[in-house]
Write a protein that holds these residues in place. Structure first.
Motif, PDB file in Angstrom:
ATOM      1  N   UNK A 125      13.412   3.354  -3.894  1.00 24.50           N
ATOM      2  CA  UNK A 125      13.122   2.229  -2.997  1.00 24.50           C
ATOM      3  C   UNK A 125      13.747   0.953  -3.562  1.00 24.50           C
ATOM      4  N   UNK A 126      13.608   0.752  -4.851  1.00 28.46           N
ATOM      5  CA  UNK A 126      14.188  -0.421  -5.503  1.00 28.46           C
ATOM      6  C   UNK A 126      15.704  -0.443  -5.323  1.00 28.46           C
ATOM      7  N   UNK A 127      16.350   0.705  -5.532  1.00 23.36           N
ATOM      8  CA  UNK A 127      17.801   0.792  -5.333  1.00 23.36           C
ATOM      9  C   UNK A 127      18.175   0.495  -3.877  1.00 23.36           C
ATOM     10  N   UNK A 147       0.836  -1.209   0.000  1.00 23.77           N
ATOM     11  CA  UNK A 147       0.000   0.000   0.000  1.00 23.77           C
ATOM     12  C   UNK A 147       0.868   1.256   0.000  1.00 23.77           C
ATOM     13  N   UNK A 148       1.895   1.259   0.817  1.00 21.79           N
ATOM     14  CA  UNK A 148       2.787   2.417   0.871  1.00 21.79           C
ATOM     15  C   UNK A 148       3.504   2.615  -0.458  1.00 21.79           C
ATOM     16  N   UNK A 149       3.966   1.524  -1.058  1.00 18.46           N
ATOM     17  CA  UNK A 149       4.638   1.620  -2.351  1.00 18.46           C
ATOM     18  C   UNK A 149       3.703   2.152  -3.431  1.00 18.46           C
ATOM     19  N   UNK A 150       2.467   1.712  -3.406  1.00 17.84           N
ATOM     20  CA  UNK A 150       1.488   2.151  -4.398  1.00 17.84           C
ATOM     21  C   UNK A 150       1.207   3.645  -4.312  1.00 17.84           C
ATOM     22  N   UNK A 151       1.470   4.254  -3.187  1.00 17.05           N
ATOM     23  CA  UNK A 151       1.219   5.686  -3.001  1.00 17.05           C
ATOM     24  C   UNK A 151       2.406   6.562  -3.425  1.00 17.05           C
ATOM     25  N   UNK A 152       3.532   5.936  -3.721  1.00 16.72           N
ATOM     26  CA  UNK A 152       4.723   6.700  -4.091  1.00 16.72           C
ATOM     27  C   UNK A 152       4.747   7.007  -5.588  1.00 16.72           C
ATOM     28  N   UNK A 153       5.331   8.161  -5.945  1.00 13.70           N
ATOM     29  CA  UNK A 153       5.524   8.458  -7.371  1.00 13.70           C
ATOM     30  C   UNK A 153       6.625   7.558  -7.950  1.00 13.70           C
ATOM     31  N   UNK A 186      16.499  -1.303  -1.669  1.00  9.23           N
ATOM     32  CA  UNK A 186      16.300  -2.729  -1.389  1.00  9.23           C
ATOM     33  C   UNK A 186      17.477  -3.533  -1.935  1.00  9.23           C
ATOM     34  N   UNK A 187      17.926  -3.187  -3.146  1.00  9.85           N
ATOM     35  CA  UNK A 187      19.104  -3.864  -3.706  1.00  9.85           C
ATOM     36  C   UNK A 187      20.327  -3.661  -2.824  1.00  9.85           C
ATOM     37  N   UNK A 188      20.503  -2.441  -2.310  1.00  9.77           N
ATOM     38  CA  UNK A 188      21.615  -2.148  -1.402  1.00  9.77           C
ATOM     39  C   UNK A 188      21.530  -3.005  -0.144  1.00  9.77           C
ATOM     40  N   UNK A 189      20.346  -3.084   0.458  1.00  5.80           N
ATOM     41  CA  UNK A 189      20.183  -3.878   1.679  1.00  5.80           C
ATOM     42  C   UNK A 189      20.474  -5.351   1.431  1.00  5.80           C
ATOM     43  N   UNK A 190      20.004  -5.881   0.317  1.00  7.35           N
ATOM     44  CA  UNK A 190      20.262  -7.281  -0.001  1.00  7.35           C
ATOM     45  C   UNK A 190      21.750  -7.518  -0.206  1.00  7.35           C
ATOM     46  N   UNK A 191      22.407  -6.607  -0.899  1.00  9.07           N
ATOM     47  CA  UNK A 191      23.841  -6.733  -1.153  1.00  9.07           C
ATOM     48  C   UNK A 191      24.624  -6.689   0.153  1.00  9.07           C
ATOM     49  N   UNK A 192      24.261  -5.755   1.018  1.00 11.01           N
ATOM     50  CA  UNK A 192      24.939  -5.630   2.310  1.00 11.01           C
ATOM     51  C   UNK A 192      24.762  -6.886   3.143  1.00 11.01           C
TER      52      UNK A 192
END
Length: 67
Positions: free
Chosen positions: A24-26, A11-17, A28-34
């Protein structure tokens, strides 16, 4: 992750431009990499323990075992 948390995030993602979705995608990729990097470091440390056991555990350095 439970279903409620997942729904809330969606729901929060759907409200973002779109440009913020890309950020957010970048992120999430950073968190996964870390996280992967941390797991690799921990695995390397665990794998090296036997090799260093003779160096770390010896009578001459036993005084340091109490620190």
């Amino acid at each position: 992750m439970n279903a409620q948390t997942e729904r809330t995030l969606i729901e929060k993602l759907n409200q973002l431009p779109p440009e913020l979705i890309a950020e957010v995608d970048d992120f999430v990729d950073f968190l996964r990499s870390r996280n992967e990097q941390r797991q690799l470091v921990q695995a390397a440390m665990k794998a090296s323990e036997p090799a260093f056991a003779a160096v770390w555990s010896n009578p001459d350095d036993s005084i340091y075992d109490t620190l």
